[in-house]
Structure formats: C-alpha cells, structure tokens
Design a protein around this motif. Sequence first.
Motif, PDB file in Angstrom:
ATOM      1  N   UNK A 141      14.314 -19.675 -43.215  1.00 55.20           N
ATOM      2  CA  UNK A 141      15.353 -20.676 -42.951  1.00 55.20           C
ATOM      3  C   UNK A 141      16.345 -20.151 -41.912  1.00 55.20           C
ATOM      4  N   UNK A 142      16.819 -18.908 -42.111  1.00 57.38           N
ATOM      5  CA  UNK A 142      17.749 -18.302 -41.154  1.00 57.38           C
ATOM      6  C   UNK A 142      17.160 -18.288 -39.765  1.00 57.38           C
ATOM      7  N   UNK A 143      15.895 -17.865 -39.694  1.00 60.88           N
ATOM      8  CA  UNK A 143      15.229 -17.749 -38.401  1.00 60.88           C
ATOM      9  C   UNK A 143      15.141 -19.112 -37.724  1.00 60.88           C
ATOM     10  N   UNK A 144      14.810 -20.126 -38.521  1.00 57.95           N
ATOM     11  CA  UNK A 144      14.726 -21.477 -37.969  1.00 57.95           C
ATOM     12  C   UNK A 144      16.053 -21.919 -37.376  1.00 57.95           C
ATOM     13  N   UNK A 145      17.136 -21.681 -38.114  1.00 57.15           N
ATOM     14  CA  UNK A 145      18.460 -22.081 -37.629  1.00 57.15           C
ATOM     15  C   UNK A 145      18.774 -21.376 -36.322  1.00 57.15           C
ATOM     16  N   UNK A 146      18.463 -20.076 -36.244  1.00 56.45           N
ATOM     17  CA  UNK A 146      18.857 -19.285 -35.086  1.00 56.45           C
ATOM     18  C   UNK A 146      17.999 -19.625 -33.872  1.00 56.45           C
ATOM     19  N   UNK A 147      16.680 -19.721 -34.087  1.00 55.73           N
ATOM     20  CA  UNK A 147      15.782 -19.894 -32.943  1.00 55.73           C
ATOM     21  C   UNK A 147      15.615 -21.354 -32.548  1.00 55.73           C
ATOM     22  N   UNK A 148      15.321 -22.206 -33.544  1.00 53.59           N
ATOM     23  CA  UNK A 148      15.026 -23.595 -33.218  1.00 53.59           C
ATOM     24  C   UNK A 148      16.305 -24.356 -32.872  1.00 53.59           C
ATOM     25  N   UNK A 149      17.339 -24.175 -33.687  1.00 51.12           N
ATOM     26  CA  UNK A 149      18.578 -24.921 -33.453  1.00 51.12           C
ATOM     27  C   UNK A 149      19.556 -24.139 -32.577  1.00 51.12           C
ATOM     28  N   UNK A 150      19.189 -22.938 -32.170  1.00 47.34           N
ATOM     29  CA  UNK A 150      20.034 -22.075 -31.316  1.00 47.34           C
ATOM     30  C   UNK A 150      21.473 -21.971 -31.824  1.00 47.34           C
ATOM     31  N   UNK A 151      21.609 -21.803 -33.142  1.00 52.42           N
ATOM     32  CA  UNK A 151      22.934 -21.567 -33.727  1.00 52.42           C
ATOM     33  C   UNK A 151      23.190 -20.059 -33.665  1.00 52.42           C
ATOM     34  N   UNK A 152      24.410 -19.615 -33.291  1.00 50.86           N
ATOM     35  CA  UNK A 152      24.680 -18.171 -33.279  1.00 50.86           C
ATOM     36  C   UNK A 152      24.392 -17.563 -34.651  1.00 50.86           C
ATOM     37  N   UNK A 153      23.738 -16.385 -34.714  1.00 50.19           N
ATOM     38  CA  UNK A 153      23.313 -15.805 -35.991  1.00 50.19           C
ATOM     39  C   UNK A 153      24.421 -15.737 -37.033  1.00 50.19           C
ATOM     40  N   UNK A 154      25.639 -15.379 -36.607  1.00 53.58           N
ATOM     41  CA  UNK A 154      26.694 -15.186 -37.610  1.00 53.58           C
ATOM     42  C   UNK A 154      27.002 -16.500 -38.322  1.00 53.58           C
ATOM     43  N   UNK A 155      27.013 -17.608 -37.565  1.00 56.51           N
ATOM     44  CA  UNK A 155      27.297 -18.916 -38.155  1.00 56.51           C
ATOM     45  C   UNK A 155      26.081 -19.408 -38.939  1.00 56.51           C
ATOM     46  N   UNK A 156      24.891 -19.178 -38.390  1.00 57.70           N
ATOM     47  CA  UNK A 156      23.676 -19.655 -39.054  1.00 57.70           C
ATOM     48  C   UNK A 156      23.529 -19.003 -40.425  1.00 57.70           C
ATOM     49  N   UNK A 157      23.667 -17.658 -40.473  1.00 60.57           N
ATOM     50  CA  UNK A 157      23.464 -16.990 -41.756  1.00 60.57           C
ATOM     51  C   UNK A 157      24.613 -17.296 -42.711  1.00 60.57           C
TER      52      UNK A 157
END
Lengths: 231, 315
Positions: free
Chosen positions: A111-127
């Motif tokens: 899920x984290x990976x999807x948010x970061x890569x697919x939705x290009x959300x910055x990791x800190x906000x995504x996680x």
Amino acid sequence: MKQLQMFMRQHPWSWSFLAAFLTWAVTAAYISGTGGLALASTALSFSTFFVMVGIGQMFVITLGPGNVDLSIPSTITLSAVVSMMVMDGTNAMILPGILSAVVVGVLVGLFNYGLIRVLTIPPIIATMSSSFLVQSSAIALGRGVKIKPPAALEWISTAKMIGVPVLSLLVIAFAIVMAILLNRTVYGRSVTAFGQNTRAARLAGVPLERISYLTYTQSTVLEAEIGEILN
Amino acid sequence: MTGLGFFASARFWRGALPALSLTFVLLGVFWLQPRAMSYFGLNLLFNLAVPIALATIAQMFVIAVNDLDLSIGSFVSLVACIGATWLNETPLLGIAALLGCIAVYAAIGALIYIRQLPSIVVTLGMSFVWSGCAVLLLPTPGGSAPDWIRSLVTLKPPYIPMPLVAAAMLALGVHFALMRTSWGVLMRGVGGNEKAITRAGWSVLRLKMTMYALTAVFGILAGLTLVGLATSADANIALRYTLLSIAGVILGGGEFVGGRISPVGAVLGAMTLTLTASFLSFLRISPDWQIGAQGAVLIIVLALRAIVNRLEARK
C-alpha cells in the motif's frame, strides 16, 4: 591517539557506541555499581525492538533523501493484534500467527509503495496517511481482544542464556545477516545505488521500481515481526 | 492564456484543490447537520482549527527553506503550559520565557545551517527537550489561561464567527508577506536556490534564522490560542500537531523542496483536516476510525492532485 581519531572519523557509528557506553557507565555509577550487569541485560532486551525497527528504517532511508517510513508504530500494533487473534493463545498456532503478521507487513508495504510510486505522494506524507488508516484498523480490530500470547512465544521473549537475553542474541544474528544483505548482495548494492544517484542507477540497469517496492515491503515486514516479539 | 482557458488549466485546478476539498467536507457537514449552518455552529466547528492553522503556518516557514520541524507539536504544548502558568501568575517571567523560546528556535536554525545537519534529526531531539520542559513546568494537567487571552479568543464579532475572521486574517496576512513582498521572495529563495541567494550577497544564515524565529512566533500564537480555548493546559496537549501541521501544508499545495508553499492553501488544509473529524462524528462513525479517515482524506486529495499533474504533463 591519531589512529583512534582516524578510526572514529571513518566509522561514524563508533560515536553511538561510545555514547551508549558512557550512558551505561554514568547510570551504573549513579546506582553505585550494584546491578550494573542487570542494567546492561535489561537495556539489551529492550533495545532489540529498536534495533529491528532501526534496520528496517535504515533500508528505507538508504533509498535517498526524503524516503522515510512513518507507518512503523501502527504496523507493529496491527500485526501484533492480527497474529494474537490467529494464535489464540495456543502453541500450535504460532507458525500461522507469524505468517499472518508477515502478510500484514507485505500488504501495508504494498500500500505504501502504491501511494509513493503510483500517486507520487511524498513518502513522509504517504506513510503517515497509511499509518492513520492502519492505526484505526488496529484499534477497531483489537477492541476487546485480550489474548495471552502462547507460552512458547512468551518463553522466547524472556529466556536468557548465560545472563544474556536470547532475544538479543537473535537480534545480533539478524543484524549481521542484514549487514551482509546490504553490503554483499545485488539487492543491497542496488538499494545503495538508488539512494546515491537515482539517474546513474537507472542507466546502469538497476530495476528501480522493484527495488523500492521491495525495500518498503521489507521495512513493514520487519515491523510486523517486531509486533510479534513485542507481545 | 485568456478568459475561460485559465479555468481549464492544471494550474487553476491545483490552486483550487484545497478550497474545493474544504467546501466538499463543509457541505457534507451541513448536509448531515443543518444546524451547523449558523453563527454558533460555525464557531464550534472551526474553534479548534485556529491553533492548528497557526501551527501549520509555523511549519510552513520551515518547509519553505527545505527543512522539516518535528518539534512543533511539543513546542506548542510547552507554550500552552507557559501560558497557563507563568504568563498568568508572573506575566514578566512568562514573556521572558517566550522570547527565550524564539531565541532558541533561531539558534537551532543557525545550528542546522552552519553544521549542515539534517533538520529532522535536530528537531526530533528538540521535541524531547520541549516535552521535558513542559512536564517539569506542569507535571499534571492544570493551570489556567490568562483572562486577556480568554477574552480575545472568545470575541464575538458581528455576522462572521471569530475563527473564520482569524483564519482569513492569518491566510491573507502571511500570503501578502511571503508572496507579495521582496522580503518574501528572498525567504522562499532560500528553499528554491540557496546558491543564487548567496551569490546575490544575502546572508542565508540570517534568513534561515529569521524563518526559524518566525516558526517560533507562530508556534507561540498557536499555543496561546489553544490554551485560551482549552482554559487549562497539559504537557501533551498538542503533540499531534506535528503531523497535522505537516499534513496541512502538503494538503494546501505546498511541497517539501524548492520553497514552493501556499499560505492560503496551508490554512485551508488545516481547516479541512479539523473538519474531517467533525464530519465523521456527525456520520456517527465509531471514533476508532476518525484518525483513519483523516488519512483517507489526505490520500484522496493528494491522489486528485497527482491526476491534475498528470493531465498537465500530457499536454
């Protein structure tokens, strides 16, 4: 003296070891020497969790600036709750319980990976966002669940071998394995290359997507394992 | 680009996204609870958004120079504790302590710049220091807010509720200072291109110290507003502000690097996050899921922004 200075400059981690030793020495002196060893043993068993979390986080941070995993505490809680429900307090169910924790870790990592890569959300906000969701799930699932961990698992987390907690020995072995993984395997070198120069790594044919996915998943799986032990 | 073309552009949608998300959640609340559509209702809904918005603006100053402040939550808690004790009993000591806090913040900015330390690590360390001070000052929840702060936060201006007036003043004031003055350009320039600023003869050290000091000033405003609303304080009163403020800045269209920030968006982002919690309690969803829903809102809004960005890239 010169040599010592050189050594400490080349190995930044030696400062942490020095600090740990000084803190222990001061505390032991304060309680006037009695129980200095007991203090060290307690510190060892408590620090096992931090060591495991730290190694997971280190792999994520190695991916480069801005990469950080804030979903650690909530993933620990969720996997602990899930595996305790699966185990139901019986020794026979330990293996399925551990597996279920791993599954939780893989899912959160995915899920984290999807948010970061697919939705290009910055990791800190995504996680952080996913940790909110995971935390809520853990609270909702864990409401009223109060199951004692199976006896064998409880034994492992409190047992000692010649005064040293078994758990600490396991974690030291684990740290060595992870060090080899990071420094001596293709995967580990790829993670480092990714962090140092993403573009160069891509040109060199490092499968970036797969590496970053693996790393985020690995971090959450580790967290899941910690949930296991923390019980 | 002229006329209607602008309204179809990605830039317009990206700028409008924070306002649209807030409107959407607000409409949801009104639909579930029409009684909230009044002076009193709006006052209640947005009361606690004001300190969060102030903390978000504080966080934004640090993000503007490519740093991150992980100590803002514990700092706001400490300010609330100072506000409920020293500032009430011995105002001079209280004011001195708050000024001291600003100086410490500026010093942290200087330390991070001179030694090139990662701001995350330094501010994480400071968060323990602030929390420790707060616990020493107020070991058990208590104290009481000074009367002048309480009367200030419970002001009832005609027609428009106080929290909305405060939020609008905050958003427009900071927007003017940072986006419309040459001083603001310099400040954002530190995040955008530090070298260019240095070459042009400005002291980045001084600019960074100013930004950190401003963070402290807005953190203090957040703490005092919070203690005014809560009337007493606790050492852990605002710990969740750290993550909420970062989320608010990003939700409002800010980015972690490059000095790209939006003060109006940040205030709107903070208000959206606050409102989401009320929205869910109106939906009668179990409080277990409230934090989770805030996470979901963040993900949805950021996913929408990713779509807007992708449409722009395709053109």
